[in-house]
Write a protein that holds these residues in place. Structure first.
Motif, mmCIF file in Angstrom:
data_model
loop_
_atom_site.group_PDB
_atom_site.id
_atom_site.type_symbol
_atom_site.label_atom_id
_atom_site.label_comp_id
_atom_site.label_asym_id
_atom_site.label_seq_id
_atom_site.Cartn_x
_atom_site.Cartn_y
_atom_site.Cartn_z
ATOM 1 N N ASP A 34 2.066 -2.451 -13.086
ATOM 2 C CA ASP A 34 3.101 -2.815 -12.113
ATOM 3 C C ASP A 34 2.695 -2.437 -10.693
ATOM 4 O O ASP A 34 2.903 -3.204 -9.754
ATOM 5 C CB ASP A 34 4.433 -2.152 -12.467
ATOM 6 C CG ASP A 34 5.049 -2.710 -13.735
ATOM 7 O OD1 ASP A 34 4.658 -3.829 -14.158
ATOM 8 O OD2 ASP A 34 5.926 -2.031 -14.314
ATOM 9 N N ALA A 35 2.127 -1.248 -10.522
ATOM 10 C CA ALA A 35 1.695 -0.821 -9.187
ATOM 11 C C ALA A 35 0.603 -1.729 -8.653
ATOM 12 O O ALA A 35 0.624 -2.122 -7.476
ATOM 13 C CB ALA A 35 1.215 0.625 -9.234
ATOM 14 N N SER A 38 1.983 -5.013 -7.541
ATOM 15 C CA SER A 38 2.809 -4.972 -6.326
ATOM 16 C C SER A 38 2.034 -5.408 -5.094
ATOM 17 O O SER A 38 2.619 -5.787 -4.084
ATOM 18 C CB SER A 38 3.351 -3.551 -6.107
ATOM 19 O OG SER A 38 2.326 -2.699 -5.592
ATOM 20 N N ASP A 40 0.268 -3.416 -3.229
ATOM 21 C CA ASP A 40 0.085 -2.303 -2.308
ATOM 22 C C ASP A 40 -1.402 -1.944 -2.290
ATOM 23 O O ASP A 40 -1.981 -1.630 -3.334
ATOM 24 C CB ASP A 40 0.911 -1.109 -2.778
ATOM 25 C CG ASP A 40 0.843 0.073 -1.820
ATOM 26 O OD1 ASP A 40 -0.166 0.226 -1.090
ATOM 27 O OD2 ASP A 40 1.806 0.858 -1.810
#
Length: 193
Positions: A34-35, A38, A40
């Motif tokens: 999930d990270a 994202s 990011d």
């Protein structure tokens, strides 16, 4: 929570960790889907592995310690950290909470006082079975330092709740000097002697 059967822990040093770089990257990708999704930049696999390469570099190798968990022979999770040396950059941007009256005394390192727990991750298909706690205890149980510190994003409620349950308390905040790094809460915990 009972740890699943057939879990084995492998303690490795920096040189061994560098040899297992592909496994380390695979565990990261399977733990932080999930990270990574994202977008990011801080969570990108490339930036993560750049940080890993720095942590395991020959200049820092003697202070580095890692544990990989295997279930049924397959990598299921990993954790690592290192002893903080004198003038450790870990504390450079540290802003202590009001309860810490003497910042200099709190951040004074001699190479044996504090272990920086940098990462704990469990592959998504192994979560919810107590493996993160087992990795945490396996690594910290092998340490000789007086205390340990770690960084956690304040909005990561699941991790924060776990750390608090495991005996960690907040000491302040910091923003590491890594590119795109967020601001983290700094947690601290005494280690058994």
């Amino acid at each position: 929570m009972k740890l699943p059967d057939r879990v084995e822990f492998q303690h490795i040093d920096a040189a061994q960790a560098r040899d297992l770089r592909v496994t380390v990257a695979d565990i990261y990708r399977r733990s932080y889907m999930d990270a990574i999704a994202s977008g990011d930049p801080f969570d990108s696999p490339d930036q993560f592995m750049h940080r890993f390469d720095t942590y395991t570099s020959p200049a820092r190798a003697s202070a580095f310690a890692m544990v990989i968990a295997f279930q049924d022979g397959q990598p299921a999770g990993q954790t690592w950290g290192w002893s903080l040396s004198p003038n450790a950059p870990w504390w450079n941007n540290f802003q202590p909470d009001d309860a810490i009256y003497d910042r200099a005394a709190f951040t004074n390192e001699d190479g044996t006082r504090t272990f920086a727990l940098s990462e704990i991750m469990v592959c998504a298909n192994y979560t919810g079975r107590g493996l993160a706690r087992a990795l945490h205890d396996e690594l910290l149980g092998s340490r000789h330092e007086k205390r340990s510190t770690l960084l956690v994003e304040p909005d990561n409620r699941r991790a924060y709740r776990a750390y608090r349950t495991w005996g960690w308390t907040r000491a302040g905040i910091t923003k590491p000097s890594w590119p795109d790094a967020p601001t983290f809460d700094v947690l601290i915990r005494d280690l058994p002697t």
